[in-house]
Design a protein around this motif. Structure first.
Motif, PDB file in Angstrom:
ATOM      1  N   ARG A  47       5.312   5.850 -12.236  1.00  0.00           N
ATOM      2  CA  ARG A  47       4.195   4.927 -12.381  1.00  0.00           C
ATOM      3  C   ARG A  47       2.963   5.733 -12.771  1.00  0.00           C
ATOM      4  O   ARG A  47       2.690   6.795 -12.186  1.00  0.00           O
ATOM      5  N   GLU A  48       2.203   5.236 -13.763  1.00  0.00           N
ATOM      6  CA  GLU A  48       1.058   5.996 -14.235  1.00  0.00           C
ATOM      7  C   GLU A  48      -0.198   5.140 -14.252  1.00  0.00           C
ATOM      8  O   GLU A  48      -0.160   3.934 -14.445  1.00  0.00           O
ATOM      9  N   PHE A  49      -1.306   5.835 -14.061  1.00  0.00           N
ATOM     10  CA  PHE A  49      -2.615   5.200 -14.081  1.00  0.00           C
ATOM     11  C   PHE A  49      -2.952   4.714 -15.485  1.00  0.00           C
ATOM     12  O   PHE A  49      -2.684   5.408 -16.475  1.00  0.00           O
ATOM     13  N   VAL A  50      -3.560   3.528 -15.565  1.00  0.00           N
ATOM     14  CA  VAL A  50      -4.000   2.985 -16.846  1.00  0.00           C
ATOM     15  C   VAL A  50      -5.518   2.850 -16.887  1.00  0.00           C
ATOM     16  O   VAL A  50      -6.177   3.389 -17.775  1.00  0.00           O
ATOM     17  N   ALA A  51      -6.070   2.116 -15.917  1.00  0.00           N
ATOM     18  CA  ALA A  51      -7.511   1.859 -15.916  1.00  0.00           C
ATOM     19  C   ALA A  51      -7.939   1.437 -14.518  1.00  0.00           C
ATOM     20  O   ALA A  51      -7.122   0.972 -13.724  1.00  0.00           O
ATOM     21  N   PRO A 103     -11.527  -1.376   1.105  1.00  0.00           N
ATOM     22  CA  PRO A 103     -12.893  -1.822   0.802  1.00  0.00           C
ATOM     23  C   PRO A 103     -13.882  -0.665   0.737  1.00  0.00           C
ATOM     24  O   PRO A 103     -13.710   0.352   1.409  1.00  0.00           O
ATOM     25  N   VAL A 104     -14.880  -0.835  -0.091  1.00  0.00           N
ATOM     26  CA  VAL A 104     -15.981   0.121  -0.306  1.00  0.00           C
ATOM     27  C   VAL A 104     -15.458   1.548  -0.449  1.00  0.00           C
ATOM     28  O   VAL A 104     -16.013   2.496   0.105  1.00  0.00           O
ATOM     29  N   TYR A 105     -14.467   1.684  -1.251  1.00  0.00           N
ATOM     30  CA  TYR A 105     -13.769   2.954  -1.468  1.00  0.00           C
ATOM     31  C   TYR A 105     -14.616   3.926  -2.271  1.00  0.00           C
ATOM     32  O   TYR A 105     -15.292   3.544  -3.228  1.00  0.00           O
ATOM     33  N   THR A 106     -14.575   5.214  -1.883  1.00  0.00           N
ATOM     34  CA  THR A 106     -15.408   6.214  -2.548  1.00  0.00           C
ATOM     35  C   THR A 106     -14.605   7.379  -3.115  1.00  0.00           C
ATOM     36  O   THR A 106     -15.186   8.343  -3.598  1.00  0.00           O
ATOM     37  N   GLY A 107     -13.283   7.295  -3.084  1.00  0.00           N
ATOM     38  CA  GLY A 107     -12.475   8.417  -3.556  1.00  0.00           C
ATOM     39  C   GLY A 107     -12.088   8.294  -5.013  1.00  0.00           C
ATOM     40  O   GLY A 107     -12.697   7.561  -5.798  1.00  0.00           O
ATOM     41  N   SER A 108     -11.041   9.015  -5.360  1.00  0.00           N
ATOM     42  CA  SER A 108     -10.553   9.019  -6.738  1.00  0.00           C
ATOM     43  C   SER A 108      -9.803   7.727  -7.052  1.00  0.00           C
ATOM     44  O   SER A 108      -9.092   7.191  -6.206  1.00  0.00           O
ATOM     45  N   TYR A 109      -9.926   7.289  -8.291  1.00  0.00           N
ATOM     46  CA  TYR A 109      -9.262   6.054  -8.713  1.00  0.00           C
ATOM     47  C   TYR A 109      -7.982   6.311  -9.487  1.00  0.00           C
ATOM     48  O   TYR A 109      -7.318   5.369  -9.903  1.00  0.00           O
ATOM     49  N   TYR A 110      -7.637   7.575  -9.706  1.00  0.00           N
ATOM     50  CA  TYR A 110      -6.551   7.894 -10.618  1.00  0.00           C
ATOM     51  C   TYR A 110      -5.171   7.927  -9.970  1.00  0.00           C
ATOM     52  O   TYR A 110      -4.176   7.806 -10.666  1.00  0.00           O
ATOM     53  N   ALA A 111      -5.116   8.104  -8.669  1.00  0.00           N
ATOM     54  CA  ALA A 111      -3.823   8.264  -8.000  1.00  0.00           C
ATOM     55  C   ALA A 111      -3.383   6.977  -7.324  1.00  0.00           C
ATOM     56  O   ALA A 111      -4.137   6.349  -6.588  1.00  0.00           O
ATOM     57  N   ALA A 112      -2.136   6.608  -7.555  1.00  0.00           N
ATOM     58  CA  ALA A 112      -1.589   5.376  -6.980  1.00  0.00           C
ATOM     59  C   ALA A 112      -1.637   5.379  -5.457  1.00  0.00           C
ATOM     60  O   ALA A 112      -1.806   4.329  -4.839  1.00  0.00           O
ATOM     61  N   VAL A 113      -1.512   6.535  -4.858  1.00  0.00           N
ATOM     62  CA  VAL A 113      -1.482   6.645  -3.405  1.00  0.00           C
ATOM     63  C   VAL A 113      -2.796   6.182  -2.772  1.00  0.00           C
ATOM     64  O   VAL A 113      -2.840   5.843  -1.589  1.00  0.00           O
ATOM     65  N   ASN A 114      -3.864   6.140  -3.541  1.00  0.00           N
ATOM     66  CA  ASN A 114      -5.172   5.744  -3.011  1.00  0.00           C
ATOM     67  C   ASN A 114      -5.397   4.241  -2.989  1.00  0.00           C
ATOM     68  O   ASN A 114      -6.443   3.775  -2.555  1.00  0.00           O
ATOM     69  N   TYR A 115      -4.415   3.485  -3.471  1.00  0.00           N
ATOM     70  CA  TYR A 115      -4.527   2.030  -3.515  1.00  0.00           C
ATOM     71  C   TYR A 115      -3.737   1.419  -2.359  1.00  0.00           C
ATOM     72  O   TYR A 115      -2.624   1.820  -2.076  1.00  0.00           O
ATOM     73  N   ARG A 116      -4.351   0.421  -1.744  1.00  0.00           N
ATOM     74  CA  ARG A 116      -3.737  -0.178  -0.551  1.00  0.00           C
ATOM     75  C   ARG A 116      -2.904  -1.413  -0.871  1.00  0.00           C
ATOM     76  O   ARG A 116      -1.905  -1.673  -0.213  1.00  0.00           O
ATOM     77  N   TYR A 117      -3.326  -2.194  -1.866  1.00  0.00           N
ATOM     78  CA  TYR A 117      -2.666  -3.465  -2.158  1.00  0.00           C
ATOM     79  C   TYR A 117      -2.128  -3.443  -3.586  1.00  0.00           C
ATOM     80  O   TYR A 117      -2.783  -2.923  -4.488  1.00  0.00           O
TER      81      TYR A 117
END
Length: 128
Positions: A47-51, A103-117
């Protein structure tokens, strides 16, 4: 319970366009309070980051492979995030997933592991 539902996928010829939508639901969930992203996964590939789009300020991020062709946007009133895809290529063929950070996330947006939903995905097929 948070739900992300993607729509808008389909079959398109090389050079064509599609617009994906991701509608969020949940008692207190708002796309304006969560970073929102799109990822994709082609058969046999990771799985890869798109946007992605930041929850605050609306800064956007793109993978190099889609920069200049794809645009992510957000409609807070509709609780929906979009991915406008232009100049599609066969290598864009994949299942596209919508994702949301905490919510109100401040980290990197590129890694799938950083997404909760995550949504269930929508198939995009680009024919040559």
């Amino acid at each position: 319970q948070v739900q992300l539902v993607e729509s808008g996928g389909g079959l398109v010829q090389t050079g064509g366009s599609l617009r994906l939508s991701c509608t969020a639901s949940g008692r207190t969930f708002s796309v304006s309070s969560h970073g929102m992203g799109w990822f994709r996964q082609a058969p046999g590939k990771e799985r890869e980051f798109v946007a992605a789009i930041r929850w605050s300020g609306g800064t956007t991020y793109y993978a190099d492979s889609v920069k200049g062709r794809f645009t992510i946007s957000r409609d807070n009133a509709k609780n929906t995030v979009y991915l406008q895809m232009n100049s599609l290529k066969p290598e864009d063929t994949a299942v596209y997933y919508c994702a949301a950070t905490p919510p109100v996330y401040t980290g990197s947006y590129y890694a799938a592991v950083n997404y909760r939903y995550w949504g269930q995905g929508t198939q995009v097929t680009v024919s040559s």
